[in-house]
Design a protein around this motif. Structure first.
Motif, short mmCIF file in Angstrom:
data_model
loop_
_atom_site.label_atom_id
_atom_site.label_comp_id
_atom_site.label_asym_id
_atom_site.label_seq_id
_atom_site.Cartn_x
_atom_site.Cartn_y
_atom_site.Cartn_z
N ALA A 86 0.83 -1.21 0.00
CA ALA A 86 0.00 0.00 0.00
C ALA A 86 0.86 1.26 0.00
O ALA A 86 0.59 2.23 -0.72
CB ALA A 86 -0.94 -0.01 1.21
N VAL A 87 1.91 1.27 0.80
CA VAL A 87 2.81 2.42 0.86
C VAL A 87 3.44 2.67 -0.51
O VAL A 87 3.52 3.80 -0.98
CB VAL A 87 3.90 2.20 1.93
N PHE A 88 3.88 1.60 -1.15
CA PHE A 88 4.53 1.73 -2.45
C PHE A 88 3.55 2.26 -3.50
O PHE A 88 3.89 3.12 -4.30
CB PHE A 88 5.07 0.36 -2.87
N THR A 89 2.31 1.76 -3.44
CA THR A 89 1.29 2.22 -4.40
C THR A 89 1.01 3.70 -4.24
O THR A 89 1.00 4.46 -5.21
CB THR A 89 -0.01 1.42 -4.20
N VAL A 90 0.78 4.13 -3.01
CA VAL A 90 0.45 5.54 -2.76
C VAL A 90 1.63 6.44 -3.12
O VAL A 90 1.45 7.50 -3.74
CB VAL A 90 0.05 5.74 -1.29
N SER A 91 2.83 6.03 -2.79
CA SER A 91 4.01 6.86 -3.02
C SER A 91 4.28 7.10 -4.50
O SER A 91 4.79 8.15 -4.88
CB SER A 91 5.25 6.20 -2.39
N ARG A 92 3.92 6.12 -5.33
CA ARG A 92 4.30 6.20 -6.75
C ARG A 92 3.15 6.61 -7.66
O ARG A 92 3.28 6.53 -8.89
CB ARG A 92 4.87 4.85 -7.19
N ASP A 93 2.05 7.07 -7.09
CA ASP A 93 0.90 7.45 -7.91
C ASP A 93 0.45 8.87 -7.55
O ASP A 93 -0.57 9.08 -6.90
CB ASP A 93 -0.26 6.46 -7.69
N PRO A 94 1.22 9.88 -7.99
CA PRO A 94 0.87 11.25 -7.61
C PRO A 94 -0.40 11.77 -8.26
O PRO A 94 -0.98 12.75 -7.78
CB PRO A 94 2.10 12.06 -8.08
N GLU A 95 -0.86 11.15 -9.33
CA GLU A 95 -2.12 11.58 -9.94
C GLU A 95 -3.31 11.27 -9.04
O GLU A 95 -4.29 12.01 -9.00
CB GLU A 95 -2.30 10.93 -11.30
N THR A 96 -3.23 10.15 -8.33
CA THR A 96 -4.32 9.75 -7.43
C THR A 96 -4.09 10.25 -6.02
O THR A 96 -5.04 10.66 -5.34
CB THR A 96 -4.46 8.21 -7.42
N PHE A 97 -2.85 10.20 -5.59
CA PHE A 97 -2.51 10.60 -4.22
C PHE A 97 -1.60 11.82 -4.31
O PHE A 97 -0.39 11.72 -4.48
CB PHE A 97 -1.83 9.44 -3.49
N ILE A 112 7.84 19.70 -2.17
CA ILE A 112 7.08 18.52 -1.75
C ILE A 112 5.57 18.74 -1.78
O ILE A 112 4.81 17.78 -1.71
CB ILE A 112 7.51 18.01 -0.34
N THR A 113 5.12 19.99 -1.86
CA THR A 113 3.68 20.23 -1.98
C THR A 113 3.25 20.37 -3.44
O THR A 113 2.14 20.81 -3.71
CB THR A 113 3.29 21.52 -1.21
N LEU A 114 4.12 19.99 -4.36
CA LEU A 114 3.81 20.05 -5.78
C LEU A 114 3.78 18.65 -6.37
O LEU A 114 4.52 17.76 -5.94
CB LEU A 114 4.86 20.88 -6.52
N ASP A 115 2.95 18.46 -7.37
CA ASP A 115 2.89 17.20 -8.12
C ASP A 115 3.62 17.38 -9.45
O ASP A 115 3.79 18.50 -9.93
CB ASP A 115 1.44 16.81 -8.39
N PRO A 116 4.06 16.27 -10.06
CA PRO A 116 4.64 16.38 -11.40
C PRO A 116 3.62 16.98 -12.37
O PRO A 116 2.42 16.75 -12.20
CB PRO A 116 4.95 14.93 -11.77
N PRO A 117 4.06 17.76 -13.38
CA PRO A 117 5.46 18.05 -13.73
C PRO A 117 6.05 19.25 -12.97
O PRO A 117 7.25 19.47 -13.03
CB PRO A 117 5.37 18.36 -15.22
#
Length: 414
Positions: free
Chosen positions: A65-76, A106-111
């Motif tokens: 779960a941690v890995f999923t959340v950490s690597r999906d910035p579009e959802t989380f 850290i308060t920004l999402d890609p890009p």
């Protein structure tokens, strides 16, 4: 997302997900942090819980779960609010007549995240970190020598705190004589708080305001430090502004003055309880880098937050847009599904690929420097002090929140 009193369970949260866990004040967490994390993993076999404390939020505890959340910035999302929320934030700034600093990147999402992280990459590169090794070694020696003849010390306040803090303050170009005041501000910034807008604004502003004189001075009188470097940076071809400088410096200040201290503290605490490991590493210092990695895995301590950007299912549970989820990295690195006998420290462990520094686009920028500081300090402590132990008359004290932290670490070697 933080509140004072527990909230009612929303209808969409299954009863099986609910756990009476306050990430700031849980008594078992404050008594023995990582054992409490292991208990949470046993209570949540799918690796996810929902707690009514601190405004009500989810927590990813298990490795998957941690890995999923950490690597999906579009959802989380790392952004504290959606577009409408950010518009309200801008209106609040206009109302009070000042910029409210955010912790970028850290308060920004890609890009956007990559654009603001990029200027810092060289400063925190492996080459830069290795280049500070001798400076760190000299500082470690001076701190150890100051207490060596006492036969005892509070390791946290005597060594674990001043070492990374002084290294960071020099890198930033901030005055060393304000070290105690700066540490107080970080503790206050990270402490539990209510959800009143006025309190949120005060917390966001106080850190940046503490550095404002230095930030302004470096614009016209640059030195060899990070603040001066950032003033020379352009984002999308646009010159740096005071507002963005405050955003950058708020993040660097909070991260640089708190995280490594706890890595050092948990590592020394373990060594103080494992005299055979002390002797093993004294006899073979070449093992210290591997031991440092296993200590990071065994005692991971950071808990980033994410906002759920859209309805999603995680580990079989329905998460709704704009809910919050804590990424409990200590749980990921103690998950028995990922690490056999995770509670066991094993310097020969085949898989030591921890995520103590996070995963995905927000992986810790200062990881290389932290590793150098940890390795150098363990080496010098083991070389300069005889076998040390926890002080039986003075218990170790912890606090918790977005960092699992040690407040006091009394040790003896007399």
């Amino acid at each position: 997302m933080r509140g004072i009193h527990p909230v009612a369970k929303p209808d969409h949260v299954p009863d099986a997900a609910v756990c009476d866990f306050d990430m700031f004040k849980d008594r078992d967490l404050l008594r023995d942090p990582h054992e409490r994390v292991r208990d949470l993993l046993r209570r949540a076999p799918n690796g996810v819980i929902w707690t009514p404390h601190n405004g009500g939020h989810w927590a990813a505890i298990g490795h998957a779960a941690v890995f999923t959340v950490s690597r999906d910035p579009e959802t989380f999302s790392s952004s504290p609010a959606d577009a409408a929320g950010m518009a309200r934030f801008a209106a609040l700034e206009e109302k009070i007549g000042r910029h409210i600093p955010q912790q970028i990147p850290i308060t920004l999402d890609p890009p956007a995240h990559g654009k603001y992280r990029g200027p810092l990459q060289a400063t925190f590169s492996p080459k830069s970190a290795v280049g500070k090794r001798e400076e760190i070694r000299a500082l470690a020696d001076s701190l150890i020598d100051a207490v060596k003849d006492q036969g005892h010390c509070d390791f946290l306040t005597s060594i674990a705190e001043p070492l990374p803090v002084q290294v960071f303050l020099k890198m930033m170009g901030l005055p060393l004589d304000r070290q105690a005041h700066f540490r107080h501000l970080v503790h206050e910034f990270l402490a539990p708080r209510g959800s009143a807008p006025e309190e949120q604004v005060r917390r966001q502003c106080m850190v940046a305001d503490a550095m404002l004189d230095v930030i302004k001075e470096r614009e016209h009188d640059p030195k060899d430090d990070i603040i001066s470097l950032l003033w020379r940076t352009q984002i999308d071809g646009k010159p740096m502004t005071l507002e963005v400088m405050q955003d950058y410096c708020t993040l660097l200040f909070v991260a640089g003055l708190d995280t490594v201290i706890n890595g050092i503290g948990f590592g020394i605490r373990h060594l103080a309880q494992d005299h055979s490991l002390q002797e093993q590493l004294r006899a073979n210092p070449a093992m210290i880098p591997e031991a440092a990695e296993e200590l990071l895995r065994r005692y991971t301590f950071t808990i980033p937050m994410r906002r759920v950007a859209k309805d999603v299912e995680l580990a079989g549970y329905p998460l709704k847009k704009d809910e919050w989820i804590a990424i409990y990295l200590p749980g990921a690195d103690l998950d028995p599904k990922e690490f056999p006998q995770p509670e066991k420290f094993d310097v020969q462990r085949e898989n030591k690929v921890h995520i103590a520094f996070g995963a995905g686009p927000h992986r810790c920028l200062g990881a290389h420097l932290a590793r150098v500081e940890l390795q150098v300090l363990y080496t010098q402590v083991l070389a300069k002090l005889p076998t040390f132990r926890l002080d039986p008359d003075k218990p170790v004290k912890f606090h918790a929140g977005n960092i699992i932290a040690i407040d006091s670490l009394p040790i003896r070697w007399d």
